[in-house]
Design an enzyme around this catalytic site. Structure first.
Site, PDB file in Angstrom:
ATOM      1  N   HIS A 182       0.827  -1.201   0.000  1.00  0.00           N
ATOM      2  CA  HIS A 182       0.000   0.000   0.000  1.00  0.00           C
ATOM      3  C   HIS A 182       0.868   1.262   0.000  1.00  0.00           C
ATOM      4  CE1 HIS A 182      -3.244   2.763   1.513  1.00  0.00           C
ATOM      5  NE2 HIS A 182      -3.908   2.075   0.617  1.00  0.00           N
ATOM      6  N   CYS A 183       1.981   1.204   0.715  1.00  0.00           N
ATOM      7  CA  CYS A 183       2.852   2.370   0.846  1.00  0.00           C
ATOM      8  C   CYS A 183       3.492   2.776  -0.472  1.00  0.00           C
ATOM      9  CB  CYS A 183       3.954   2.096   1.856  1.00  0.00           C
ATOM     10  SG  CYS A 183       3.401   1.725   3.535  1.00  0.00           S
TER      11      CYS A 183
END
Length: 339
Positions: free
Chosen positions: A331-332
């Site tokens: 996600h990052c």
């Protein structure tokens, strides 16, 4: 004249027209983990670019790394390798947050996660993504990372006090939820801000919420439950679940909390706990990509729970151990453009 309040940021499960992903570029940040990190990101990109899923825009942060990335994905449909500039691959935090239909996007000041990791090029990422996507940016005069927020598509925003009210970002917001909430209303259309407490132990982002709690449906939030007796975040997980259970969202619903098994205790090379989290999953068109960290049973239970939450999507577990050495996961390193 006061600027109009924007519409709420779409939920991540809404359809995307594209997904940005950062390519591990700089050896001086990844050391001996560089090639494994590239292999892990390649696995993510190929999963995202599968039939009926995403148009992937893979941003490469230097000319030196460009040819290698192009060679890896030569002939792969739905993958565009985009030359760019960045300090590191955390596009969720340094890139813009796209609004409905990707007609506009919100951009913010970047200060190296509270001054800890000030890397050349990170303050240029939002502008590059906006220009390449053809999306006008609305610049906001405060520091914010995209991973510090999670959105339900209806104006409910999850965040943590540890990060967003940290004086190393915006000193005037320190413990002033009303000032911060007003800023988020004007930047991302937040109607209700759900303030959680601390994030994971040793999280250098100062507790980004995308490692802690995520919307999985309107009125439904997933957060971890401790795995194993030595899970260093057990108390934080339970406090988060209690806080979420007491909240009403922008639609007037009391939040339902779904507990997802954590990866448990994961140590770095110096035997320090690292912020490994299944919550850093990425919701894609037709799939949910789940980071795993070497415990097959923990990841299996987490994927089973997420399959219940997303019955219409394929759950794809992929290793993220090397990416985690940089401080984050799937996600990052990504950012969606809503359709």
């Amino acid at each position: 004249m006061t600027a109009p309040i924007p519409a709420a940021i779409p939920a991540e499960w809404a359809p995307h027209r594209a997904m940005w992903v950062g390519w591990p570029t700089h050896a001086e940040y990844w050391f001996e983990h560089l090639e494994q990190a590239r292999d892990e990101v390649e696995g993510l990109v190929l999963a995202l670019a599968g039939p009926g899923r995403e148009q992937v825009k893979l941003m490469v942060g230097s000319e030196e790394a460009l040819s290698g990335a192009q060679a890896r994905f030569a002939g792969v449909a739905n993958v565009e390798v985009v030359p760019g500039r960045f300090g590191d691959i955390w596009l969720r935090d340094t890139g813009p947050i796209f609004g409905a239909g990707s007609r506009t996007a919100a951009a913010f000041k970047v200060n190296g996660w509270g001054g800890k990791y000030d890397m050349a090029g990170d303050d240029e990422v939002a502008g590059q993504i906006g220009e390449h996507s053809g999306v006008p940016l609305t610049w906001n005069d405060f520091v914010l990372e995209g991973g510090s927020l999670d959105h339900d598509g209806e104006g409910t925003v999850l965040t943590t006090r540890q990060c967003v009210l940290n004086p190393n970002r915006n000193p005037g917001w320190n413990q002033d939820e009303a000032v911060a909430a007003a800023a988020l209303e004007h930047a991302v259309g937040a109607k209700v801000v759900v303030w959680l407490g601390d994030g994971l132990l040793n999280d250098h982002t100062d507790g980004h919420v995308d490692n802690l709690a995520r919307f999985v449906a309107p009125g439904v939030v997933a957060c971890p439950i401790a795995w194993g007796q030595k899970d260093p975040n057990a108390e934080v997980y339970d406090a988060t679940a209690r806080d979420l259970s007491a909240v009403t969202d922008a639609g007037g619903r009391k939040l339902k909390v779904v507990r997802i098994p954590s990866p448990g205790l994961v140590l770095d090379e110096d035997e320090r706990p690292v912020p490994a989290s299944h919550m850093n999953f990425l919701i894609a068109n037709g799939a949910v990509i789940v980071p795993t960290y070497g415990d097959d049973q923990a990841s299996r239970f987490a994927c089973e729970a997420l399959a219940d939450a997303f019955p219409d999507r394929e759950i794809i577990p992929l290793p993220s151990n090397a990416i985690l050495t940089g401080g984050g996961s799937f996600h990052c390193i990504s950012q969606q453009e809503p359709a």
